[in-house]
Design a protein around this motif. Structure first.
Motif, PDB file in Angstrom:
ATOM      1  N   VAL A  22       0.845  -1.187   0.000  1.00  0.00           N
ATOM      2  CA  VAL A  22       0.000   0.000   0.000  1.00  0.00           C
ATOM      3  C   VAL A  22       0.880   1.236   0.000  1.00  0.00           C
ATOM      4  O   VAL A  22       1.685   1.445   0.913  1.00  0.00           O
ATOM      5  N   ASP A  23       0.735   2.072  -1.016  1.00  0.00           N
ATOM      6  CA  ASP A  23       1.485   3.314  -1.118  1.00  0.00           C
ATOM      7  C   ASP A  23       0.581   4.439  -0.631  1.00  0.00           C
ATOM      8  O   ASP A  23      -0.356   4.843  -1.312  1.00  0.00           O
ATOM      9  N   ILE A  24       0.850   4.933   0.577  1.00  0.00           N
ATOM     10  CA  ILE A  24      -0.018   5.925   1.209  1.00  0.00           C
ATOM     11  C   ILE A  24       0.269   7.306   0.641  1.00  0.00           C
ATOM     12  O   ILE A  24       1.416   7.734   0.552  1.00  0.00           O
ATOM     13  N   ARG A  25      -0.793   8.022   0.274  1.00  0.00           N
ATOM     14  CA  ARG A  25      -0.635   9.352  -0.295  1.00  0.00           C
ATOM     15  C   ARG A  25      -1.407  10.414   0.495  1.00  0.00           C
ATOM     16  O   ARG A  25      -0.850  11.444   0.850  1.00  0.00           O
ATOM     17  N   ASP A  26      -2.676  10.184   0.717  1.00  0.00           N
ATOM     18  CA  ASP A  26      -3.541  11.211   1.308  1.00  0.00           C
ATOM     19  C   ASP A  26      -4.156  10.657   2.584  1.00  0.00           C
ATOM     20  O   ASP A  26      -5.260  10.117   2.562  1.00  0.00           O
ATOM     21  N   LEU A  27      -3.449  10.813   3.697  1.00  0.00           N
ATOM     22  CA  LEU A  27      -3.926  10.246   4.952  1.00  0.00           C
ATOM     23  C   LEU A  27      -3.738  11.234   6.109  1.00  0.00           C
ATOM     24  O   LEU A  27      -2.685  11.272   6.747  1.00  0.00           O
ATOM     25  N   PRO A  28      -4.772  12.034   6.401  1.00  0.00           N
ATOM     26  CA  PRO A  28      -4.709  12.898   7.582  1.00  0.00           C
ATOM     27  C   PRO A  28      -4.674  12.043   8.849  1.00  0.00           C
ATOM     28  O   PRO A  28      -5.241  10.944   8.882  1.00  0.00           O
ATOM     29  N   VAL A  29      -4.037  12.537   9.877  1.00  0.00           N
ATOM     30  CA  VAL A  29      -3.963  11.805  11.142  1.00  0.00           C
ATOM     31  C   VAL A  29      -5.365  11.461  11.647  1.00  0.00           C
ATOM     32  O   VAL A  29      -5.600  10.379  12.196  1.00  0.00           O
TER      33      VAL A  29
END
Length: 259
Positions: A42-49
């Motif tokens: 999984v390549d994480i790009r748009d993940l707010p806390v």
């Protein structure tokens, strides 16, 4: 020294992780928080806390019991997410650095009895065996199942866009290198068998790819390396791979094998 196409190379490597490669069985899907591959990567790009809990729920829904590996290609994003991932049973397993070659081509090392040859169906067996022995740091024969999977994977890649070279010393397989062809040449496998280390085999194999890039007028030649692999990093830097164009932070669930 920075590569003249540094910014374009950064974009290129980033885009590699967004694409599907059906020729080698890799399918990628864009989802809310990044790119999900059928391999569990999984390549994480748009993940707010604030959305991490939703992200973990989506992972479980998408993959079920399939082992997953999380990748982050942004340092600031990694700094925000790392504490939360660690608290939730993930561990950072490494940092992968993507390096572009800059400067002049080095001279080949003079090695007694050295030769190299392009990998084809006739010597693929030897190349696959050399890769497994080199990565295992052992001269023991690999288990049959592991060798069969390795052989089929390398054949599949050669049938697609990969090229490989097998190095020999006194006709004995000593090392191998694998790279993808295209506008940029990307070296992603390099192995030297234990008895042949310290002689310049890896240096010459990398130099071979650099020469191919020069002959084909390629935009760049790149290689990746784990940041903690100091010996490999020292070798690559000495050859001219000094411009970091991208890096990825990698996480796996504790007690699970890296993908």
């Amino acid at each position: 020294m920075q590569h003249p196409h540094h910014n374009l190379l950064t974009q290129t490597v980033r885009q590699w992780h967004e694409k599907s490669y059906p020729e080698i069985g890799i399918e990628t899907e864009r989802r809310k928080f990044g790119f999900y591959r059928n391999s569990g990567e999984v390549d994480i790009r748009d993940l707010p806390v604030s959305d991490v809990e939703e992200f973990f729920s989506d992972l479980e829904k998408y993959y079920g019991d399939v082992p997953t590996s999380l990748k982050i290609g942004d340092q600031a994003l990694n700094e925000r997410l790392k504490p939360i991932f660690l608290q939730n049973g993930w561990e950072m397993t490494g940092i992968v650095r993507y390096l572009a070659h800059v400067g002049d081509l080095p001279e080949m090392v003079d090695i007694d009895g050295y030769s190299n040859e392009e990998v084809n169906e006739e010597n693929l067996y030897a190349a696959a065996l050399t890769r497994l022995m080199g990565f295992a740091n052992s001269e023991d024969d690999p288990v049959k199942e592991s060798f069969h999977a390795e052989y089929l994977k390398r054949k599949q890649e050669l049938d697609w866009i990969a090229k490989g070279v097998l190095a020999r010393i006194n006709k004995i397989p000593a090392g191998m290198i694998w790279w993808n062809q295209g506008e940029d040449l990307f070296i992603y496998l390099l192995a030297t068998r234990v008895p042949f280390r310290g002689r310049g085999v890896a240096f010459n194999l990398i130099n071979h790819v650099l020469q191919q890039g020069s002959l084909k007028n390629s935009r760049s030649v790149m290689i990746n390396v784990m940041a903690e692999n100091e010996n490999a990093l020292k070798l690559f830097n000495s050859i001219g791979f000094t411009n970091e164009v991208y890096r990825r932070y990698e996480y796996n669930k504790q007690n699970s094998e890296p993908l």
